[in-house]
Enzyme design. Structure first.
Site, PDB file in Angstrom:
ATOM      1  N   ASP A  33      10.045  11.086   1.845  1.00 31.02           N
ATOM      2  CA  ASP A  33      10.140  10.320   3.086  1.00 31.02           C
ATOM      3  C   ASP A  33      11.455  10.654   3.782  1.00 31.02           C
ATOM      4  O   ASP A  33      12.506  10.752   3.152  1.00 31.02           O
ATOM      5  CB  ASP A  33      10.069   8.817   2.767  1.00 31.02           C
ATOM      6  CG  ASP A  33       9.832   7.972   4.001  1.00 31.02           C
ATOM      7  OD1 ASP A  33       8.771   7.338   4.071  1.00 31.02           O
ATOM      8  OD2 ASP A  33      10.707   7.947   4.892  1.00 31.02           O
ATOM      9  N   ILE A  34      11.391  10.824   5.114  1.00 33.33           N
ATOM     10  CA  ILE A  34      12.582  11.223   5.869  1.00 33.33           C
ATOM     11  C   ILE A  34      13.600  10.075   5.971  1.00 33.33           C
ATOM     12  O   ILE A  34      14.793  10.324   6.186  1.00 33.33           O
ATOM     13  CB  ILE A  34      12.170  11.707   7.279  1.00 33.33           C
ATOM     14  CG1 ILE A  34      13.225  12.624   7.862  1.00 33.33           C
ATOM     15  CG2 ILE A  34      11.885  10.550   8.222  1.00 33.33           C
ATOM     16  CD1 ILE A  34      12.759  13.365   9.125  1.00 33.33           C
ATOM     17  N   ASN A  85       0.223   0.907   4.084  1.00 30.71           N
ATOM     18  CA  ASN A  85       0.130  -0.039   5.198  1.00 30.71           C
ATOM     19  C   ASN A  85      -0.960   0.388   6.188  1.00 30.71           C
ATOM     20  O   ASN A  85      -1.094   1.589   6.461  1.00 30.71           O
ATOM     21  CB  ASN A  85       1.469  -0.104   5.936  1.00 30.71           C
ATOM     22  CG  ASN A  85       2.627  -0.500   5.028  1.00 30.71           C
ATOM     23  OD1 ASN A  85       2.464  -1.345   4.159  1.00 30.71           O
ATOM     24  ND2 ASN A  85       3.775   0.112   5.217  1.00 30.71           N
ATOM     25  N   GLN A  92       2.453  -0.559   9.577  1.00 32.21           N
ATOM     26  CA  GLN A  92       2.172   0.879   9.659  1.00 32.21           C
ATOM     27  C   GLN A  92       2.810   1.436  10.932  1.00 32.21           C
ATOM     28  O   GLN A  92       2.613   0.895  12.021  1.00 32.21           O
ATOM     29  CB  GLN A  92       0.663   1.142   9.682  1.00 32.21           C
ATOM     30  CG  GLN A  92       0.325   2.633   9.718  1.00 32.21           C
ATOM     31  CD  GLN A  92      -1.177   2.892   9.692  1.00 32.21           C
ATOM     32  OE1 GLN A  92      -1.970   2.008  10.005  1.00 32.21           O
ATOM     33  NE2 GLN A  92      -1.558   4.092   9.320  1.00 32.21           N
ATOM     34  N   HIS A  98      -1.064   7.045   4.535  1.00 33.26           N
ATOM     35  CA  HIS A  98      -0.054   7.522   3.582  1.00 33.26           C
ATOM     36  C   HIS A  98       0.231   6.441   2.554  1.00 33.26           C
ATOM     37  O   HIS A  98       0.238   5.258   2.872  1.00 33.26           O
ATOM     38  CB  HIS A  98       1.232   7.951   4.289  1.00 33.26           C
ATOM     39  CG  HIS A  98       1.760   6.947   5.267  1.00 33.26           C
ATOM     40  ND1 HIS A  98       1.215   6.801   6.524  1.00 33.26           N
ATOM     41  CD2 HIS A  98       2.752   6.040   5.168  1.00 33.26           C
ATOM     42  CE1 HIS A  98       1.871   5.839   7.171  1.00 33.26           C
ATOM     43  NE2 HIS A  98       2.802   5.345   6.365  1.00 33.26           N
ATOM     44  N   PHE A  99       0.463   6.884   1.347  1.00 34.80           N
ATOM     45  CA  PHE A  99       0.851   6.009   0.246  1.00 34.80           C
ATOM     46  C   PHE A  99       2.328   6.245  -0.030  1.00 34.80           C
ATOM     47  O   PHE A  99       2.758   7.392  -0.192  1.00 34.80           O
ATOM     48  CB  PHE A  99       0.033   6.319  -1.014  1.00 34.80           C
ATOM     49  CG  PHE A  99      -1.403   5.903  -0.923  1.00 34.80           C
ATOM     50  CD1 PHE A  99      -2.312   6.621  -0.148  1.00 34.80           C
ATOM     51  CD2 PHE A  99      -1.859   4.794  -1.609  1.00 34.80           C
ATOM     52  CE1 PHE A  99      -3.634   6.238  -0.054  1.00 34.80           C
ATOM     53  CE2 PHE A  99      -3.189   4.395  -1.524  1.00 34.80           C
ATOM     54  CZ  PHE A  99      -4.082   5.124  -0.744  1.00 34.80           C
ATOM     55  N   HIS A 100       3.097   5.160  -0.095  1.00 39.18           N
ATOM     56  CA  HIS A 100       4.505   5.270  -0.452  1.00 39.18           C
ATOM     57  C   HIS A 100       4.663   5.135  -1.962  1.00 39.18           C
ATOM     58  O   HIS A 100       4.041   4.254  -2.568  1.00 39.18           O
ATOM     59  CB  HIS A 100       5.313   4.115   0.158  1.00 39.18           C
ATOM     60  CG  HIS A 100       5.336   4.057   1.652  1.00 39.18           C
ATOM     61  ND1 HIS A 100       6.438   4.409   2.390  1.00 39.18           N
ATOM     62  CD2 HIS A 100       4.405   3.645   2.551  1.00 39.18           C
ATOM     63  CE1 HIS A 100       6.187   4.215   3.683  1.00 39.18           C
ATOM     64  NE2 HIS A 100       4.956   3.759   3.811  1.00 39.18           N
TER      65      HIS A 100
END
Ligand code: 5GP
Ligand code: ZN
Length: 112
Positions: A33-34, A85, A92, A98-100
């Protein structure tokens, strides 16, 4: 494969935007993740573009959880969140599923 030329995560999958990739399969892509909320905060995305989880065909999902498991193990964190989310009210921001994986390092790991 469904893609959206205006989607930031579709651009990452296509290599048009750089990312720190961990794992890529036929159906999934995992990268850092950025804006990490903890060291190692990663995202796992299906290559198939859909904004929300329930819009994904079943056969696009098969790699997601096995890849999430590999990422969780690779972080070395004993405690972590796996979350996803859907929609603005649910926080979101990027409209590509996407899954974190968010490590929650403990005191022994020195990163609380
Ligand atoms: P959401 O709130 O939609 O569940 O989370 C979106 C996540 O995507 C955020 O944690 C944000 O930091 C990350 N993100 C947004 N744009 C980029 C990008 O261009 N590259 C990477 N690696 N992560 C991004
Ligand atoms: Zn997309």
């Amino acid at each position: 494969m469904a893609t959206d030329e205006n989607c930031i995560f579709c651009k990452i999958i296509a290599g048009k935007i750089p990312s720190r990739k961990f794992i890529e399969t036929d159906k999934a892509y995992a990268f850092l993740d950025i804006g990490p909320t903890a060291p190692g905060h990663s995202l796992i995305i299906p290559k198939y573009h859909a904004a929300k989880f329930h819009e994904l065909p079943d056969d696009t999902l098969s790699d997601i959880l096995p890849v999430a498991k590999k990422i969780a193990l690779a972080t070395g964190a004993t405690d972590y969140n796996l979350l996803q989310n859907n929609g603005r009210i649910a926080h979101q921001v990027v409209d590509h599923v996407h899954f974190h994986v968010i490590p929650k390092p403990n005191e022994e790991q020195g990163l609380v």
